[in-house]
Design an enzyme around this catalytic site. Structure first.
Site, PDB file in Angstrom:
ATOM      1  N   LEU A  42       0.856  -1.190   0.000  1.00  0.00           N
ATOM      2  CA  LEU A  42       0.000   0.000   0.000  1.00  0.00           C
ATOM      3  C   LEU A  42       0.890   1.239   0.000  1.00  0.00           C
ATOM      4  O   LEU A  42       1.909   1.276   0.701  1.00  0.00           O
ATOM      5  CB  LEU A  42      -0.881   0.016   1.252  1.00  0.00           C
ATOM      6  CG  LEU A  42      -2.016  -1.013   1.297  1.00  0.00           C
ATOM      7  CD1 LEU A  42      -2.746  -0.920   2.631  1.00  0.00           C
ATOM      8  CD2 LEU A  42      -2.998  -0.802   0.144  1.00  0.00           C
ATOM      9  N   HIS A 439       8.483  39.085   6.597  1.00  0.00           N
ATOM     10  CA  HIS A 439       9.886  39.394   6.328  1.00  0.00           C
ATOM     11  C   HIS A 439      10.754  38.811   7.430  1.00  0.00           C
ATOM     12  O   HIS A 439      10.409  38.931   8.597  1.00  0.00           O
ATOM     13  CB  HIS A 439      10.065  40.915   6.296  1.00  0.00           C
ATOM     14  CG  HIS A 439      11.489  41.327   6.090  1.00  0.00           C
ATOM     15  ND1 HIS A 439      12.111  41.237   4.868  1.00  0.00           N
ATOM     16  CD2 HIS A 439      12.411  41.812   6.962  1.00  0.00           C
ATOM     17  CE1 HIS A 439      13.359  41.673   4.988  1.00  0.00           C
ATOM     18  NE2 HIS A 439      13.563  42.031   6.254  1.00  0.00           N
TER      19      HIS A 439
END
Ligand SMILES: Cc1cc2nc3c(=O)[nH]c(=O)nc-3n(C[C@H](O)[C@H](O)[C@H](O)COP(=O)(O)OP(=O)(O)OC[C@H]3O[C@@H](n4cnc5c(N)ncnc54)[C@H](O)[C@@H]3O)c2cc1C
Length: 462
Positions: A42, A439
């Site tokens: 899986l 920033h």
């Protein structure tokens, strides 16, 4: 191992990779009775042979590069080399933790998992290990495997594909990578970081040729600086074994000797002998053909992931799997806009994009109707701190929305989450310019590009 053969399910899913298991999870969430048939593990290619292991190798490479270059940041260290067994242990640890999580998740949703190779035996049934699983719907999700070129035999030792490269028990001295697409450049990048002398051979005129040409050129410049060699517009002619490895010949007469050849010329669908055509499913060169809802022309059969001719990306498989589950449940989902799917190539530097390339936008709108800006990461504080170079390029319709975003530089893949919102919500440059970016982050480069497009550039030199 499941024991409810003979029961009628709402959905029988063949293949437990990204597309198949996403469909299973969503269908179960919507209250459907689901059987998921998987012959391997899986998680499929993405978890075991694709996205996750390659990114672990690339990260190990990044650590190696940072160790070598640490003095640039004032940090003393010595690089003693790559312990490839330990790299694999790290990579395999990541895979096994994710695999455990995924199997637990699937179990918790009461999905019946059947181990074994299945075959479609009717428009509503799949047979596995001699037992028949019947459903109101069948979803084909058998994925893809590496391709080669006619006459080019993969021996798994000196001529290898990505499956072999992910478990290679040595760091080769040198390698030729055939194919400068996503998979080829990611291995070239990781190997270079491990100290391998790499040459990429690409028949098209550019590396990652599906990207905006400006991104390809920036990547080529960065690879040149890193000492990754490449031959562009060069067609493979043949390979012979030598004492030291292989000698690769190109149609232009050049020959390149290396320890091994990695063949990364794309992946082809897994559909041969699985009963698809016999059930009446329309196919083209092994791919299952579907409409925008991933429905085949057989009303009970859908198909998702690498098996259908859409972008071969894990998140596309997830999206298609969810779409099918919701359609079957009668939820009326919206078809996928494939241009709006983010695309990331995780080499160093990363190449990331969403929407149309400039060439596609010119074709669609005409060059006089477009406004384009390329914002260099040279002006971005965080990129300077990271010592990365590159750019954010934004293509927009004049007085209209953004139609393409193309980024090159370290960690640019992370910016696709914002870029995809901009493209998919058809944002105007002025609307994005209104948003304040934190920033110092690399996301400011996206903000700056939109400020410039909106006619109010901030950190842009004339
Ligand atoms: C080296 C590499 C790197 C990649 N990196 C990225 C990346 O960074 N990001 C990204 O988005 N994508 C990446 N991809 C692509 C991504 O892995 C695929 O797009 C994705 O796995 C496709 O999912 P899928 O479910 O369609 O197919 P698969 O993941 O291939 O799953 C199909 C499953 O079906 C099973 N199966 C096949 N036939 C049968 C059968 N007869 N009976 C039962 N089971 C069967 C297979 O065992 C397999 O588990 C990468 C691929 C490679 C090879």
């Amino acid at each position: 191992m499941a024991n409810d053969a003979g029961a009628v399910f709402d959905v029988v899913i063949l293949g437990g990779g990204s597309g198949g298991y996403a469909c299973a999870l969503r269908a179960a969430e919507l209250g459907m009775r689901v059987v998921l048939i998987e012959k391997g593990k899986l998680g499929g290619t993405c978890l075991h042979n694709g996205c996750i292991p390659t990114k672990a190798l690339l990260h190990a490479g990044e650590v190696a590069d940072q160790t070598r270059e640490s003095e640039q940041f004032g940090v003393k260290s010595t690089f003693d080399g790559i312990d490839i067994a330990a790299v694999h242990a790290y990579k395999d640890g990541v895979i096994s933790r994710l695999f455990k999580g995924l199997t637990g998740l699937i179990k918790s949703r009461n999905i019946t998992v059947v181990e074994g190779a299945g075959k479609l035996v009717s428009p509503t049934a799949v047979e596995v290990n001699g037992q028949r699983y019947e459903g109101r719907h069948v979803v084909l999700a058998t994925g893809s495997v590496p391709k080669s070129l006619p006459g080019l035999e993969i021996d798994g030792n000196r001529v290898i594909n990505s499956d072999h490269a992910l478990v290679l028990d040595r760091v080769p001295q040198s390698a030729v990578v055939l194919g400068g697409g996503v998979i080829g450049v990611e291995f070239a990048s990781a190997w270079k970081s491990f100290g391998v002398d790499v040459t990429i051979v690409e028949a098209l005129p550019h590396l990652v040729a599906l990207e905006d040409e400006a991104s390809s050129k920036l990547l080529e410049r960065a690879f040149r600086r890193r000492g990754i060699k490449f031959e562009l517009g060069a067609r493979f002619a043949g390979v012979e074994y030598t004492d030291a490895g292989v000698k690769v010949s190109l149609e232009n007469g050049k020959q390149i000797e290396a320890e091994l050849l990695l063949v990364a010329v794309g992946r082809g669908p897994v559909s041969a002998g699985l009963g698809y055509e016999e059930a009446g499913v329309a196919m083209d060169r092994g791919y299952v053909l579907v409409d925008e809802y991933c429905a085949t022309d057989v009303p009970t059969i859908s198909a998702v992931g690498d098996l259908i001719p859409t972008l071969q990306l894990a998140h596309v498989g997830f999206g298609e799997g969810i779409l099918v589950a919701e359609r079957i449940a009668g939820l009326n989902p919206v078809p996928i806009d494939y241009a709006g799917v983010p695309r990331v190539t995780y080499c160093d530097p990363e190449v990331a994009s969403v929407g149309l390339t400039e060439a596609q936008a010119v074709e669609r709108y005409g060059s006089d109707k477009l406004a384009t800006i390329s914002y260099s990461l040279g002006g971005n504080g965080k990129s300077q701190i990271l010592k990365t170079t590159g750019q954010v390029k934004v293509v927009s319709v004049k007085d209209g929305p953004v139609v393409g975003i193309h980024m090159v530089g370290a960690r640019m893949g992370e910016l696709t989450s914002e870029a995809q919102l901009i493209y998919n919500w058809e944002a105007l440059p002025a609307e994005v310019a209104q948003l304040i970016h934190p920033h110092p982050t690399q996301s400011e480069a996206l903000g700056e590009a939109h400020l410039a497009l909106a006619g109010k550039p901030l950190h842009v030199h004339d």
